[in-house]
Design a protein around this motif. Structure first.
Motif, mmCIF file in Angstrom:
data_model
loop_
_atom_site.group_PDB
_atom_site.id
_atom_site.type_symbol
_atom_site.label_atom_id
_atom_site.label_comp_id
_atom_site.label_asym_id
_atom_site.label_seq_id
_atom_site.Cartn_x
_atom_site.Cartn_y
_atom_site.Cartn_z
ATOM 1 N N ILE A 107 0.732 -1.156 -0.062
ATOM 2 C CA ILE A 107 -0.014 0.163 -0.053
ATOM 3 C C ILE A 107 0.922 1.248 -0.067
ATOM 4 C CG2 ILE A 107 -1.760 -1.343 1.384
ATOM 5 C CD1 ILE A 107 -1.117 0.183 3.580
ATOM 6 N N ALA A 108 2.066 1.321 0.299
ATOM 7 C CA ALA A 108 2.860 2.409 0.388
ATOM 8 C C ALA A 108 2.962 3.150 -1.002
ATOM 9 C CB ALA A 108 4.600 2.017 0.662
ATOM 10 N N CYS A 115 -0.658 11.332 -0.197
ATOM 11 C CA CYS A 115 -0.235 12.124 0.857
ATOM 12 C C CYS A 115 0.432 13.405 0.194
ATOM 13 C CB CYS A 115 0.672 11.308 1.843
ATOM 14 S SG CYS A 115 1.312 12.177 3.276
ATOM 15 N N TYR A 116 1.146 13.124 -0.511
ATOM 16 C CA TYR A 116 2.195 14.365 -1.301
ATOM 17 C C TYR A 116 1.083 15.263 -1.965
ATOM 18 C CZ TYR A 116 6.184 12.289 0.321
ATOM 19 O OH TYR A 116 7.226 11.780 1.103
ATOM 20 N N ASP A 124 4.026 12.926 7.765
ATOM 21 C CA ASP A 124 2.597 12.550 7.433
ATOM 22 C C ASP A 124 2.527 11.217 6.866
ATOM 23 O OD1 ASP A 124 1.615 14.714 8.797
ATOM 24 O OD2 ASP A 124 2.026 16.135 6.979
ATOM 25 N N PHE A 125 3.475 11.136 5.879
ATOM 26 C CA PHE A 125 3.284 9.663 5.217
ATOM 27 C C PHE A 125 3.658 8.696 6.001
ATOM 28 C CE2 PHE A 125 6.489 6.891 2.527
ATOM 29 C CZ PHE A 125 5.153 6.230 1.965
#
Length: 216
Positions: A107-108, A115-116, A124-125
């Motif tokens: 899922i990364a 996120c970015y 946050d990531f």
């Protein structure tokens, strides 16, 4: 009284080794999963291979390191609960690490992209990765604990199965079975089985609660 001491020693050694291994494994797994570097595949293969390491081999390695002639012999840790914790920690560290990496890598990329796009930074990531994978990470930790508490070869080798000090449930079962005392061995075996069932019940309960919160 002796049975209670054995159970408490087992839980102390297994929980402590699992906690230490989990902290190290997760701290390593998160950056390992999201970074690309030259030796990444080789390191992963080594860790994956270590998941199947025979416990007696790990016990032998720790025994040599902690023996009088070993590099850490002066610490006098051999035949102590600390030696058992070290052996169990090294044994389950690759398990938690590899299982965590497998989940994060799935899922990364999606989480990083979203996120970015929303203006998040690297911190946050990382928070989102851990939050989204917390169920899977907990499963990895539980797998490590199950391996630790059911292990017998390594802990017997470095702990010595000393009554009232390093005797745990698995070594007690092995000892009493060899003596033909099947009654006490069976009692401890059932207690060990009950602990394993309790862990699974807690795991499924937490997963179910997390799923319901996500749906709501």
């Amino acid at each position: 009284m002796e049975i209670l001491e054995i159970i408490l020693t087992s839980l102390y050694v297994s929980l402590t080794s699992t906690a230490i291994a989990s902290i190290i494994a997760i701290l390593l797994a998160v950056p390992f999963s999201i970074k690309d570097f030259k030796l990444k595949r080789a390191i992963y293969r080594i860790a994956d291979s270590l998941m199947a390491m025979p416990p007696v081999v790990m016990g032998l390695i720790v025994f040599i390191i902690l023996s009088k002639r070993g590099p850490l012999g002066e610490l006098n840790l051999l035949f102590t609960p600390t030696a058992m914790i070290i052996a169990q920690m090294l044994l389950i560290l690759p398990i938690i690490f590899v299982l965590t990496v497998r989940q994060i890598e799935k899922i990364a990329p999606t989480i990083q992209k979203n996120c970015y796009m929303l203006g998040g930074d690297y911190g946050d990531f990382l928070f989102l990765i851990i939050n989204e994978c917390k169920g899977e990470i907990f499963t990895s930790v539980t797998s490590g604990f199950s391996r630790a508490i059911s292990e017998v070869g390594a802990v017997m080798m470095v702990g010595g199965n000393i009554k009232g000090y390093t005797r745990v449930m698995t070594t007690f079962i092995a000892l009493e079975t060899s003596k033909g005392n099947f009654k006490d061995a069976l009692i401890i075996g059932l207690i060990l089985l009950a602990i394993s069932f309790l862990i699974n019940i807690i795991l499924h309960s937490l997963k179910g609660r997390e799923t319901n919160e996500y749906i709501n």
